[in-house]
Design an enzyme around this catalytic site. Structure first.
Site, PDB file in Angstrom:
ATOM      1  N   SER A   1      34.606  33.558  38.652  1.00 58.47           N
ATOM      2  CA  SER A   1      35.697  32.691  39.080  1.00 58.47           C
ATOM      3  C   SER A   1      35.200  31.248  39.212  1.00 58.47           C
ATOM      4  O   SER A   1      34.765  30.659  38.228  1.00 58.47           O
ATOM      5  CB  SER A   1      36.300  33.223  40.381  1.00 58.47           C
ATOM      6  OG  SER A   1      37.527  32.587  40.659  1.00 58.47           O
TER       7      SER A   1
ATOM      8  N   HIS B   1      41.281  40.421  39.773  1.00 62.48           N
ATOM      9  CA  HIS B   1      40.339  39.307  39.754  1.00 62.48           C
ATOM     10  C   HIS B   1      39.232  39.558  40.785  1.00 62.48           C
ATOM     11  O   HIS B   1      39.501  39.783  41.966  1.00 62.48           O
ATOM     12  CB  HIS B   1      41.087  38.021  40.082  1.00 62.48           C
ATOM     13  CG  HIS B   1      40.263  36.785  40.052  1.00 62.48           C
ATOM     14  ND1 HIS B   1      39.831  36.213  38.873  1.00 62.48           N
ATOM     15  CD2 HIS B   1      39.790  35.978  41.043  1.00 62.48           C
ATOM     16  CE1 HIS B   1      39.148  35.118  39.140  1.00 62.48           C
ATOM     17  NE2 HIS B   1      39.090  34.957  40.454  1.00 62.48           N
TER      18      HIS B   1
ATOM     19  N   GLU C   1      43.935  39.831  35.854  1.00 61.83           N
ATOM     20  CA  GLU C   1      43.557  38.580  36.493  1.00 61.83           C
ATOM     21  C   GLU C   1      44.742  37.918  37.193  1.00 61.83           C
ATOM     22  O   GLU C   1      44.552  37.137  38.140  1.00 61.83           O
ATOM     23  CB  GLU C   1      42.990  37.604  35.450  1.00 61.83           C
ATOM     24  CG  GLU C   1      41.724  38.050  34.762  1.00 61.83           C
ATOM     25  CD  GLU C   1      40.478  37.879  35.618  1.00 61.83           C
ATOM     26  OE1 GLU C   1      40.618  37.560  36.817  1.00 61.83           O
ATOM     27  OE2 GLU C   1      39.373  38.059  35.083  1.00 61.83           O
TER      28      GLU C   1
END
Length: 502
Positions: free
Chosen positions: A195, A400, A308
């Site tokens: 990320s 995610h 995601e």
């Protein structure tokens, strides 16, 4: 050689004593820069004050100041104490080693506003047990890590706004200068992150200040949000100063604002999850560097997860509304998008996949093509494994960040995974961790392998290949060609012309 039972190393700043954790030696809370406090706030990291006596490195350092609302829920766990004095790193190394080992340096995620290198999912013991040296670190977050204001321009003889990236660069310099004492090979350093950590890896691949500090890169769930232009960052800095009562702020007035005062700020004064382009760290926007194939040349692994869009929902993005916006955007064309997603019905389902691919999946395709343009190999993956007990919870695939405890083989340590994983999940995590370590150990132009079971071939010029890690949320590995090629080619064109969904 075999180290003593109390691990003692000599660094460039002084001697350090670590702790023993089974067959692994661990040093916690090693300072890699001076505390960035007082007059050192919003400056490049300064050298550590050397010490003479043995420093006991058995306690993790405080994390950077961050948002209490999200740090536990989304940041990988409770980071504990906060402090502006946060520039410390941690090292895991096998107790027994016969040669210099590959080094893996981890940059944590959290939107540049939450997280810490000491959280349970990032425990380096399992990776180090595979024969590598693991380094995790803290860096400045939020407005402490990224800030621009006219009063601070050129204080260090150059424009600097990306202080968090400078922290990471300084940590890499520390690794270069010291990791041999911990058993690591300073000529084989892999930088990896997820990320915002992945976005950091991308930024350092584009930064002239990071050249030569690492040799391989792994990008997990990086995102396509553009960097903040210098002009916009300066305007926001002045708005923040005005919020605190300083219409024409001096540098001293800005540095007198308490560190904790920045965290309650809300839009438009809060910190967005992207670095700032236009300073000495990032002279050019990161995406532009990759579109030109001008990133630092090295082997790269890049990939993202099958759901995601989960992170977008957490932050209030209505994916169905994004599809409704596309209906009004003639530049893109909703009809074409529907052709690229056959069988996906309803705005919510279509929006979930379109937002995922525009914001995350396309980046892997862009990086692959940039690597091919530079004549460098690229290993792409798509992570779609879900713990066996949680298929109903994660109906759309892997959220995610959910791949992180598989990469570190820390499912039994990470929340909430430790509450529901079984032996099959843990075994699969072991295979994933093997891939990452094998990449760090001997990624070559042709392939890396999983214990001789699965051959993961790189995408080189003329070859578009991707490894599916998990097949419809279940265990398995499959190499595919031209994965989502038509969708990703369209969204790359969208990115290149700065057409966004905002």
């Amino acid at each position: 050689m075999q180290n003593p039972s109390t691990p003692l190393v000599m660094t460039t700043h002084g001697p350090l004593a670590g702790v023993v954790d089974g067959n692994i030696h661990l040093w916690r809370g090693i300072p890699y820069a001076a505390p960035p406090t007082g007059p050192l706030r919003w400056r490049a990291p300064q050298p550590v004050e050397p010490w003479q006596d043995v420093r006991v490195a058995n306690t993790f350092s405080p994390a950077s100041w961050q948002s209490l609302d999200y740090c536990c829920e989304l940041g990988g766990g409770d980071p504990g104490q906060f402090s502006e004095d946060c520039l410390y790193l941690n090292v895991w190394s096998p107790a027994v080693r016969s040669e210099p080992l590959p080094v893996m340096v981890w940059l944590h995620g959290g939107g540049f506003t939450i997280g810490s290198g000491s959280l349970p999912p990032y425990d380096g013991k399992a990776l180090a047990g595979r024969g590598v040296v693991v380094v995790t670190l803290n860096y400045r977050l939020g407005h402490l890590g990224f800030f621009a204001h006219p009063a601070l321009e050129n204080e260090d003889g150059e424009r600097l706004y990306n202080f968090a990236l400078l922290d990471q660069i300084t940590a890499l310099q520390w690794v270069r200068d010291n990791i041999a004492a911990f058993g690591g090979d300073a000529e084989n350093i892999t930088l990896f992150g997820e990320s915002a950590g992945a976005r950091s890896v991308l930024s350092l691949l584009a930064s002239p200040k990071a050249k030569g500090l690492f040799h391989k890169a792994i990008i997990q769930s990086g995102y396509t949000l553009p960097d903040t232009p210098r002009g916009d960052a300066l305007v926001k800095g002045e708005q923040i100063a005005a919020h605190f009562g300083f219409e024409r702020a001096t540098a001293d007035e800005l540095r007198a604002i308490p560190a904790e005062a920045f965290w309650p700020l809300e839009a438009p004064l809060n910190r967005g999850p992207a670095p700032i382009s236009g300073d000495a760290v990032l002279p050019h926007p990161m995406l532009d560097v990759f579109f030109a194939g001008a990133q630092h040349p090295m082997p790269v692994m890049v990939g993202s997860n099958s759901d995601e869009a989960s992170v977008m929902e957490v932050f209030g993005v209505d994916v169905a509304q994004e599809i409704q916006k596309l209906r009004r955007d003639r530049r893109l064309g909703l009809g074409l998008i529907k052709l690229l997603y056959p069988g996906v019905r309803g705005d919510a389902a279509l929006g979930r996949q379109v937002c995922r691919d525009m914001a995350f999946t396309t980046l892997g395709y862009v990086v692959m093509q940039a690597q091919q343009r530079a004549g460098e190999p690229c290993w792409r993956y798509w992570f779609d494994y879900v713990a066996e007990a949680e298929h109903e919870t994660y109906q759309h695939g892997t959220w995610h960040g959910n791949e992180v405890p598989y990469v570190f083989d820390t499912l039994r340590l990470a929340e909430p995974a430790r509450q529901y994983v079984n032996d099959n999940d843990v075994a699969f995590a072991g295979h994933v961790a093997d891939f990452w370590v094998n990449f760090a150990r001997h990624a070559s132009r042709e392939h890396t392998t999983l214990n001789g079971v699965t051959r993961w071939s790189a995408s080189v010029k003329g070859r578009d290949r991707l490894l599916r890690i998990g097949l419809d949320k279940r265990a398995g590995f499959k190499l595919e060609k031209r994965f989502m090629r038509a969708r990703l080619a369209l969204f790359k064109r969208v990115m290149k012309h700065h057409v966004t969904l905002d």
